[in-house]
Design a protein around this motif. Structure first.
Motif, PDB file in Angstrom:
ATOM      1  N   LYS A 298       0.823  -1.217   0.000  1.00  0.00           N
ATOM      2  CA  LYS A 298       0.000   0.000   0.000  1.00  0.00           C
ATOM      3  C   LYS A 298       0.858   1.268   0.000  1.00  0.00           C
ATOM      4  N   SER A 299       2.124   1.135   0.325  1.00  0.00           N
ATOM      5  CA  SER A 299       3.031   2.288   0.260  1.00  0.00           C
ATOM      6  C   SER A 299       3.137   2.831  -1.158  1.00  0.00           C
ATOM      7  N   LEU A 300       2.828   1.999  -2.161  1.00  0.00           N
ATOM      8  CA  LEU A 300       2.906   2.464  -3.546  1.00  0.00           C
ATOM      9  C   LEU A 300       1.849   3.518  -3.861  1.00  0.00           C
ATOM     10  N   ALA A 301       0.891   3.692  -2.958  1.00  0.00           N
ATOM     11  CA  ALA A 301      -0.125   4.722  -3.157  1.00  0.00           C
ATOM     12  C   ALA A 301       0.453   6.124  -3.010  1.00  0.00           C
ATOM     13  N   VAL A 302       1.667   6.254  -2.459  1.00  0.00           N
ATOM     14  CA  VAL A 302       2.375   7.540  -2.486  1.00  0.00           C
ATOM     15  C   VAL A 302       3.620   7.420  -3.362  1.00  0.00           C
ATOM     16  N   GLY A 303       3.627   6.383  -4.197  1.00  0.00           N
ATOM     17  CA  GLY A 303       4.756   6.140  -5.085  1.00  0.00           C
ATOM     18  C   GLY A 303       4.291   5.890  -6.508  1.00  0.00           C
ATOM     19  N   MET A 304       4.614   4.717  -7.032  1.00  0.00           N
ATOM     20  CA  MET A 304       4.326   4.413  -8.428  1.00  0.00           C
ATOM     21  C   MET A 304       2.833   4.467  -8.746  1.00  0.00           C
ATOM     22  N   ILE A 305       1.977   4.082  -7.786  1.00  0.00           N
ATOM     23  CA  ILE A 305       0.528   4.123  -8.000  1.00  0.00           C
ATOM     24  C   ILE A 305      -0.037   5.316  -7.229  1.00  0.00           C
ATOM     25  N   GLY A 306       0.656   6.425  -7.329  1.00  0.00           N
ATOM     26  CA  GLY A 306       0.250   7.641  -6.634  1.00  0.00           C
ATOM     27  C   GLY A 306       0.807   8.858  -7.331  1.00  0.00           C
ATOM     28  N   MET A 307       1.078   9.898  -6.563  1.00  0.00           N
ATOM     29  CA  MET A 307       1.503  11.168  -7.142  1.00  0.00           C
ATOM     30  C   MET A 307       2.728  11.053  -8.059  1.00  0.00           C
ATOM     31  N   PRO A 308       3.804  10.355  -7.678  1.00  0.00           N
ATOM     32  CA  PRO A 308       4.949  10.260  -8.597  1.00  0.00           C
ATOM     33  C   PRO A 308       4.612   9.591  -9.918  1.00  0.00           C
ATOM     34  N   GLY A 309       3.859   8.479  -9.858  1.00  0.00           N
ATOM     35  CA  GLY A 309       3.462   7.809 -11.083  1.00  0.00           C
ATOM     36  C   GLY A 309       2.571   8.680 -11.958  1.00  0.00           C
TER      37      GLY A 309
ATOM     38  N   ALA B 223       4.634  11.406 -13.709  1.00  0.00           N
ATOM     39  CA  ALA B 223       5.296  10.884 -14.904  1.00  0.00           C
ATOM     40  C   ALA B 223       4.302  10.699 -16.044  1.00  0.00           C
ATOM     41  N   TYR B 224       3.158  10.139 -15.729  1.00  0.00           N
ATOM     42  CA  TYR B 224       2.135   9.831 -16.740  1.00  0.00           C
ATOM     43  C   TYR B 224       1.647  11.100 -17.442  1.00  0.00           C
ATOM     44  N   PHE B 225       1.201  12.079 -16.658  1.00  0.00           N
ATOM     45  CA  PHE B 225       0.657  13.294 -17.264  1.00  0.00           C
ATOM     46  C   PHE B 225       1.752  14.165 -17.878  1.00  0.00           C
TER      47      PHE B 225
ATOM     48  N   TYR C 147      -7.669  11.371 -12.400  1.00  0.00           N
ATOM     49  CA  TYR C 147      -6.704  10.457 -11.783  1.00  0.00           C
ATOM     50  C   TYR C 147      -7.074   8.980 -11.916  1.00  0.00           C
ATOM     51  N   LEU C 148      -8.345   8.644 -11.860  1.00  0.00           N
ATOM     52  CA  LEU C 148      -8.735   7.249 -11.685  1.00  0.00           C
ATOM     53  C   LEU C 148      -8.230   6.342 -12.800  1.00  0.00           C
ATOM     54  N   GLU C 149      -8.456   6.698 -14.040  1.00  0.00           N
ATOM     55  CA  GLU C 149      -8.050   5.815 -15.135  1.00  0.00           C
ATOM     56  C   GLU C 149      -6.535   5.645 -15.219  1.00  0.00           C
ATOM     57  N   PRO C 150      -5.741   6.731 -15.104  1.00  0.00           N
ATOM     58  CA  PRO C 150      -4.280   6.522 -15.083  1.00  0.00           C
ATOM     59  C   PRO C 150      -3.813   5.647 -13.928  1.00  0.00           C
TER      60      PRO C 150
ATOM     61  N   LYS D  82      -5.464   3.217 -12.565  1.00  0.00           N
ATOM     62  CA  LYS D  82      -5.779   1.839 -12.967  1.00  0.00           C
ATOM     63  C   LYS D  82      -4.787   1.337 -14.012  1.00  0.00           C
ATOM     64  N   GLN D  83      -4.401   2.223 -14.936  1.00  0.00           N
ATOM     65  CA  GLN D  83      -3.437   1.827 -15.961  1.00  0.00           C
ATOM     66  C   GLN D  83      -2.075   1.534 -15.354  1.00  0.00           C
ATOM     67  N   LEU D  84      -1.626   2.385 -14.428  1.00  0.00           N
ATOM     68  CA  LEU D  84      -0.344   2.158 -13.755  1.00  0.00           C
ATOM     69  C   LEU D  84      -0.361   0.832 -13.003  1.00  0.00           C
ATOM     70  N   MET D  85      -1.467   0.544 -12.321  1.00  0.00           N
ATOM     71  CA  MET D  85      -1.579  -0.721 -11.592  1.00  0.00           C
ATOM     72  C   MET D  85      -1.559  -1.905 -12.563  1.00  0.00           C
ATOM     73  N   ALA D  86      -2.239  -1.767 -13.696  1.00  0.00           N
ATOM     74  CA  ALA D  86      -2.243  -2.855 -14.679  1.00  0.00           C
ATOM     75  C   ALA D  86      -0.836  -3.105 -15.215  1.00  0.00           C
ATOM     76  N   TRP D  87      -0.122  -2.039 -15.540  1.00  0.00           N
ATOM     77  CA  TRP D  87       1.262  -2.203 -16.014  1.00  0.00           C
ATOM     78  C   TRP D  87       2.132  -2.861 -14.951  1.00  0.00           C
ATOM     79  N   LEU D  88       1.905  -2.498 -13.697  1.00  0.00           N
ATOM     80  CA  LEU D  88       2.663  -3.092 -12.595  1.00  0.00           C
ATOM     81  C   LEU D  88       2.382  -4.589 -12.508  1.00  0.00           C
ATOM     82  N   ASN D  89       1.104  -4.956 -12.571  1.00  0.00           N
ATOM     83  CA  ASN D  89       0.724  -6.363 -12.488  1.00  0.00           C
ATOM     84  C   ASN D  89       1.235  -7.164 -13.675  1.00  0.00           C
ATOM     85  N   GLU D  90       1.374  -6.505 -14.822  1.00  0.00           N
ATOM     86  CA  GLU D  90       1.858  -7.175 -16.027  1.00  0.00           C
ATOM     87  C   GLU D  90       3.389  -7.267 -16.070  1.00  0.00           C
TER      88      GLU D  90
END
Length: 329
Positions: free
Chosen positions: A116-127, A130-132, A280-283, A285-293
């Motif tokens: 859940k720490s990734l919610a302030v990391g790759m699946i959060g503001m930093p991710g 980068a995305y936007f 925010y929501l769709e990106p 979800k996309q970041l999480m999908a890329w992580l899982n893949e």
């Protein structure tokens, strides 16, 4: 009654922050009112933006700004049930009370195997940054040549990986051989240690003789001025930060860049990621999908203990972390 701890900005930073600029305080929190939730922090973020924003948004005596992953331990708000996890921007606090207006729930389908720490990391503001920054500011296209500095940090490492997912060549720089090795491990095409090269201009040219389509700038200063000279025609520059200048007591003088901007028809845009808050929501979800893949990889630099918040913050500003700097309670 619960005793909450918080880190206060005792004195505004002059130059590089010092431990004496902070003060640890304790306070007794009152019982909840209707509509409120009681939060217990589990992971706190330390980020470069805290350095410049402390002087813009804060006065001496304020709780240090910042976000955290917190668990709801008591609730009188139906939107935030006990046991749920949220992102709170309440700052450097162990416990807090919120009316819910400054809270964001973690993704509802957050996998059990993802910290859940990734919610302030790759699946959060930093991710999201980068995305936007890549897709909305740089208007990234397949085949682009992308340069990112501070590339082994939380944002920079996400930038490089997203650009690779989108079919680009990626060049990154960092401040140690260990970080360069990490960049190559996560898929950067070229990476170099800016502290050991003899010529930045020559190193950039060797990494991409044809120049750069996109430059994701986290550093500013002389580095950025040098890169601008090597941008390709119609190049795009996303200015995310300027960490090289955050601790300067006096504003740095900058060389003229108008020539390259005119003759190469460049575009440079600064941005703050909350501009896209409603999207925010769709990106995420996309970041999480890329992580899982397995397309996105992450690294966390975790400091144990709330009492170490200033040390973790100063260490991050010195570049001691690879990936996201986090404090675990």
């Amino acid at each position: 009654m619960v005793i909450a701890k918080s880190w206060i900005l005792k004195k505004h930073f002059v130059g590089f922050p010092k431990l004496s600029d902070f003060e640890l305080k304790k306070e007794e929190l009152p019982p909840l009112n209707d509509g409120e939730v009681f939060l217990e922090a589990e992971f706190l973020s330390v980020d470069p933006y805290m350095r410049p924003y402390s002087s813009i948004l804060m006065k001496e005596g304020d709780v240090m700004i910042g976000s955290q992953v917190a668990r709801v331990v008591e609730s009188k708000n139906a939107d935030f049930p006990v046991g749920s996890y949220v992102i709170s921007n309440c700052g450097w606090r162990t416990h807090s009370i919120s009316n819910g207006k400054n809270l964001d729930m973690l993704l509802s389908d957050w996998p059990e195997n993802i910290p859940k720490s990734l919610a302030v990391g790759m699946i959060g503001m930093p991710g999201l940054t980068a995305y936007f920054g890549l897709l909305e500011v740089c208007h990234l296209k397949e085949g682009d040549i992308v340069l990112v500095n501070a590339a082994a940090g939380a944002v920079g490492s996400a930038v490089g990986q997203i650009a690779k997912i989108k079919g680009c060549k990626v060049v990154g720089c960092a401040g140690s051989d260990e970080k360069v090795a990490y960049l190559k491990k996560i898929g950067f095409d070229e990476a170099f240690n800016y502290k050991t090269i003899t010529s930045l201009e020559e190193t950039l040219r060797n990494a991409s003789p044809e120049g750069y389509d996109c430059f994701f700038d986290n550093v500013g200063g002389e580095f950025s001025s040098t890169v601008i000279q090597q941008m390709k025609e119609f190049g795009r520059i996303a200015v995310c930060g300027a960490i090289s200048m955050y601790n300067e007591a006096k504003p740095a003088s900058a060389p003229s860049v108008q020539g390259p901007f005119v003759f190469k028809q460049l575009r440079m845009e600064g941005f703050l990621v909350p501009r896209w808050k409603s999207k925010y929501l769709e990106p995420l979800k996309q970041l999480m999908a890329w992580l899982n893949e397995g397309k996105l990889k992450y690294h966390e630099h975790i400091t144990q203990g709330f009492e170490k918040m200033p040390d973790a913050f100063m260490g991050m500003l010195k570049g001691e972390n690879i990936g996201k700097a986090i404090v675990k309670i």
